[in-house]
Design a protein around this motif. Sequence first.
Motif, PDB file in Angstrom:
ATOM      1  N   PRO A  44       0.842  -1.205   0.000  1.00 39.59           N
ATOM      2  CA  PRO A  44       0.000   0.000   0.000  1.00 39.59           C
ATOM      3  C   PRO A  44       0.878   1.257   0.000  1.00 39.59           C
ATOM      4  CG  PRO A  44      -0.722  -1.537   1.689  1.00 39.59           C
ATOM      5  CD  PRO A  44       0.563  -2.072   1.143  1.00 39.59           C
ATOM      6  N   PHE A  45       0.373   2.307  -0.571  1.00 39.51           N
ATOM      7  CA  PHE A  45       1.142   3.538  -0.702  1.00 39.51           C
ATOM      8  C   PHE A  45       1.002   4.403   0.547  1.00 39.51           C
ATOM      9  CE2 PHE A  45       0.207   2.641  -5.273  1.00 39.51           C
ATOM     10  CZ  PHE A  45       1.506   2.286  -5.612  1.00 39.51           C
ATOM     11  N   MET A  46       1.167   3.797   1.722  1.00 38.52           N
ATOM     12  CA  MET A  46       1.052   4.552   2.967  1.00 38.52           C
ATOM     13  C   MET A  46       2.296   5.408   3.198  1.00 38.52           C
ATOM     14  SD  MET A  46      -1.829   3.997   4.123  1.00 38.52           S
ATOM     15  CE  MET A  46      -3.176   2.868   4.086  1.00 38.52           C
ATOM     16  N   GLN A  47       3.431   4.944   2.713  1.00 41.40           N
ATOM     17  CA  GLN A  47       4.662   5.716   2.871  1.00 41.40           C
ATOM     18  C   GLN A  47       4.727   6.761   1.762  1.00 41.40           C
ATOM     19  OE1 GLN A  47       7.662   2.707   2.670  1.00 41.40           O
ATOM     20  NE2 GLN A  47       7.433   2.129   4.827  1.00 41.40           N
ATOM     21  N   PRO A  48       5.000   8.009   2.114  1.00 44.39           N
ATOM     22  CA  PRO A  48       5.036   9.066   1.098  1.00 44.39           C
ATOM     23  C   PRO A  48       6.050   8.804  -0.023  1.00 44.39           C
ATOM     24  CG  PRO A  48       5.064  10.016   3.300  1.00 44.39           C
ATOM     25  CD  PRO A  48       5.189   8.530   3.454  1.00 44.39           C
ATOM     26  N   GLY A  49       7.150   8.160   0.310  1.00 45.97           N
ATOM     27  CA  GLY A  49       8.165   7.872  -0.701  1.00 45.97           C
ATOM     28  C   GLY A  49       7.635   6.954  -1.802  1.00 45.97           C
ATOM     29  N   ARG A  50       6.905   5.934  -1.405  1.00 45.11           N
ATOM     30  CA  ARG A  50       6.321   5.005  -2.391  1.00 45.11           C
ATOM     31  C   ARG A  50       5.288   5.699  -3.267  1.00 45.11           C
ATOM     32  NH1 ARG A  50       5.529  -0.360   1.246  1.00 45.11           N
ATOM     33  NH2 ARG A  50       7.650  -1.118   1.013  1.00 45.11           N
ATOM     34  N   LEU A  51       4.473   6.533  -2.642  1.00 48.05           N
ATOM     35  CA  LEU A  51       3.450   7.247  -3.395  1.00 48.05           C
ATOM     36  C   LEU A  51       4.083   8.197  -4.402  1.00 48.05           C
ATOM     37  CD1 LEU A  51       0.510   7.966  -3.916  1.00 48.05           C
ATOM     38  CD2 LEU A  51       0.678   9.643  -2.073  1.00 48.05           C
ATOM     39  N   LEU A  52       5.097   8.943  -3.974  1.00 50.52           N
ATOM     40  CA  LEU A  52       5.769   9.874  -4.887  1.00 50.52           C
ATOM     41  C   LEU A  52       6.465   9.127  -6.021  1.00 50.52           C
ATOM     42  CD1 LEU A  52       7.235  12.548  -2.451  1.00 50.52           C
ATOM     43  CD2 LEU A  52       5.390  12.815  -4.111  1.00 50.52           C
ATOM     44  N   PHE A  53       7.086   7.993  -5.688  1.00 51.94           N
ATOM     45  CA  PHE A  53       7.731   7.180  -6.719  1.00 51.94           C
ATOM     46  C   PHE A  53       6.705   6.748  -7.772  1.00 51.94           C
ATOM     47  CE2 PHE A  53       8.747   2.953  -8.373  1.00 51.94           C
ATOM     48  CZ  PHE A  53       9.941   3.239  -9.023  1.00 51.94           C
ATOM     49  N   ALA A  54       5.555   6.264  -7.304  1.00 55.76           N
ATOM     50  CA  ALA A  54       4.514   5.808  -8.227  1.00 55.76           C
ATOM     51  C   ALA A  54       3.984   6.975  -9.065  1.00 55.76           C
ATOM     52  CB  ALA A  54       3.371   5.160  -7.453  1.00 55.76           C
ATOM     53  N   LEU A  55       3.717   8.101  -8.428  1.00 55.59           N
ATOM     54  CA  LEU A  55       3.176   9.249  -9.159  1.00 55.59           C
ATOM     55  C   LEU A  55       4.136   9.748 -10.233  1.00 55.59           C
ATOM     56  CD1 LEU A  55       1.501  11.297  -6.285  1.00 55.59           C
ATOM     57  CD2 LEU A  55       0.366  10.045  -8.125  1.00 55.59           C
ATOM     58  N   TYR A  56       5.408   9.909  -9.862  1.00 54.13           N
ATOM     59  CA  TYR A  56       6.375  10.423 -10.834  1.00 54.13           C
ATOM     60  C   TYR A  56       6.688   9.404 -11.938  1.00 54.13           C
ATOM     61  CZ  TYR A  56       7.101  14.731  -8.307  1.00 54.13           C
ATOM     62  OH  TYR A  56       6.906  15.949  -7.728  1.00 54.13           O
ATOM     63  N   LEU A  85       4.574   7.154 -13.161  1.00 63.71           N
ATOM     64  CA  LEU A  85       3.431   7.117 -14.082  1.00 63.71           C
ATOM     65  C   LEU A  85       3.287   8.428 -14.849  1.00 63.71           C
ATOM     66  CD1 LEU A  85       0.942   5.103 -11.886  1.00 63.71           C
ATOM     67  CD2 LEU A  85       2.380   4.280 -13.753  1.00 63.71           C
ATOM     68  N   ALA A  86       3.656   9.544 -14.229  1.00 62.71           N
ATOM     69  CA  ALA A  86       3.646  10.821 -14.957  1.00 62.71           C
ATOM     70  C   ALA A  86       4.665  10.787 -16.093  1.00 62.71           C
ATOM     71  CB  ALA A  86       3.948  11.977 -14.005  1.00 62.71           C
ATOM     72  N   THR A  87       5.819  10.192 -15.841  1.00 58.25           N
ATOM     73  CA  THR A  87       6.829  10.045 -16.891  1.00 58.25           C
ATOM     74  C   THR A  87       6.304   9.174 -18.022  1.00 58.25           C
ATOM     75  OG1 THR A  87       8.589  10.304 -15.260  1.00 58.25           O
ATOM     76  CG2 THR A  87       9.194   9.290 -17.364  1.00 58.25           C
ATOM     77  N   ALA A  88       5.590   8.109 -17.679  1.00 56.56           N
ATOM     78  CA  ALA A  88       5.007   7.243 -18.708  1.00 56.56           C
ATOM     79  C   ALA A  88       4.008   8.021 -19.561  1.00 56.56           C
ATOM     80  CB  ALA A  88       4.332   6.034 -18.067  1.00 56.56           C
ATOM     81  N   HIS A  89       3.215   8.874 -18.935  1.00 51.81           N
ATOM     82  CA  HIS A  89       2.242   9.672 -19.697  1.00 51.81           C
ATOM     83  C   HIS A  89       2.941  10.660 -20.624  1.00 51.81           C
ATOM     84  CE1 HIS A  89      -1.530   8.218 -18.151  1.00 51.81           C
ATOM     85  NE2 HIS A  89      -1.069   8.276 -16.922  1.00 51.81           N
ATOM     86  N   ILE A  90       4.053  11.215 -20.191  1.00 52.06           N
ATOM     87  CA  ILE A  90       4.816  12.126 -21.050  1.00 52.06           C
ATOM     88  C   ILE A  90       5.369  11.366 -22.253  1.00 52.06           C
ATOM     89  CG2 ILE A  90       6.905  13.532 -21.163  1.00 52.06           C
ATOM     90  CD1 ILE A  90       6.270  14.319 -18.199  1.00 52.06           C
ATOM     91  N   VAL A  91       5.847  10.148 -22.020  1.00 57.81           N
ATOM     92  CA  VAL A  91       6.339   9.311 -23.134  1.00 57.81           C
ATOM     93  C   VAL A  91       5.198   8.997 -24.098  1.00 57.81           C
ATOM     94  CG1 VAL A  91       7.284   7.039 -23.720  1.00 57.81           C
ATOM     95  CG2 VAL A  91       8.265   8.355 -21.834  1.00 57.81           C
ATOM     96  N   GLU A  92       4.020   8.690 -23.556  1.00 57.76           N
ATOM     97  CA  GLU A  92       2.863   8.402 -24.417  1.00 57.76           C
ATOM     98  C   GLU A  92       2.485   9.622 -25.251  1.00 57.76           C
ATOM     99  OE1 GLU A  92      -0.269   6.899 -21.887  1.00 57.76           O
ATOM    100  OE2 GLU A  92       1.132   5.506 -20.952  1.00 57.76           O
ATOM    101  N   ALA A  93       2.495  10.800 -24.647  1.00 59.29           N
ATOM    102  CA  ALA A  93       2.198  12.022 -25.400  1.00 59.29           C
ATOM    103  C   ALA A  93       3.238  12.245 -26.489  1.00 59.29           C
ATOM    104  CB  ALA A  93       2.145  13.222 -24.458  1.00 59.29           C
ATOM    105  N   GLY A  94       4.497  11.924 -26.181  1.00 62.14           N
ATOM    106  CA  GLY A  94       5.555  12.032 -27.181  1.00 62.14           C
ATOM    107  C   GLY A  94       5.339  11.087 -28.351  1.00 62.14           C
ATOM    108  N   LEU A  95       4.830   9.884 -28.062  1.00 65.38           N
ATOM    109  CA  LEU A  95       4.525   8.939 -29.139  1.00 65.38           C
ATOM    110  C   LEU A  95       3.470   9.510 -30.082  1.00 65.38           C
ATOM    111  CD1 LEU A  95       4.415   5.497 -27.290  1.00 65.38           C
ATOM    112  CD2 LEU A  95       5.990   6.178 -29.097  1.00 65.38           C
ATOM    113  N   TYR A  96       2.429  10.120 -29.500  1.00 71.74           N
ATOM    114  CA  TYR A  96       1.382  10.706 -30.334  1.00 71.74           C
ATOM    115  C   TYR A  96       1.912  11.897 -31.122  1.00 71.74           C
ATOM    116  CZ  TYR A  96      -2.321   7.651 -28.749  1.00 71.74           C
ATOM    117  OH  TYR A  96      -3.100   6.551 -28.518  1.00 71.74           O
ATOM    118  N   ALA A  97       2.788  12.693 -30.516  1.00 70.18           N
ATOM    119  CA  ALA A  97       3.389  13.812 -31.246  1.00 70.18           C
ATOM    120  C   ALA A  97       4.224  13.294 -32.414  1.00 70.18           C
ATOM    121  CB  ALA A  97       4.248  14.656 -30.311  1.00 70.18           C
TER     122      ALA A  97
END
Length: 87
Positions: free
Chosen positions: A45-57, A59-71
Amino acid sequence: MPEIGVAGSAPLAWVILLAITLFGLSGLVHVRAMMFVMTRTKRAPFMQPGRLLFALYSLATAHIVEAGLYALGFSVGELMGIGGFEQ
């Protein structure tokens, strides 16, 4: 006898192929990113802030890569003459 068909059907076929390819590649990036996050956090579970931030960043990087693919896809479409960023 004139050929019966949809006007511009050859470019339309390329557009559909490009869209399907981009959608598939984007899905692969997304799934791989999710697998990466789940493996690195050991599905805890993402109870520890470090794990949550790791997951958020991650997945945000993955979304940027996906946007780059569409570009990139839009650029390829423009080079092929089937559409692009200009109206």
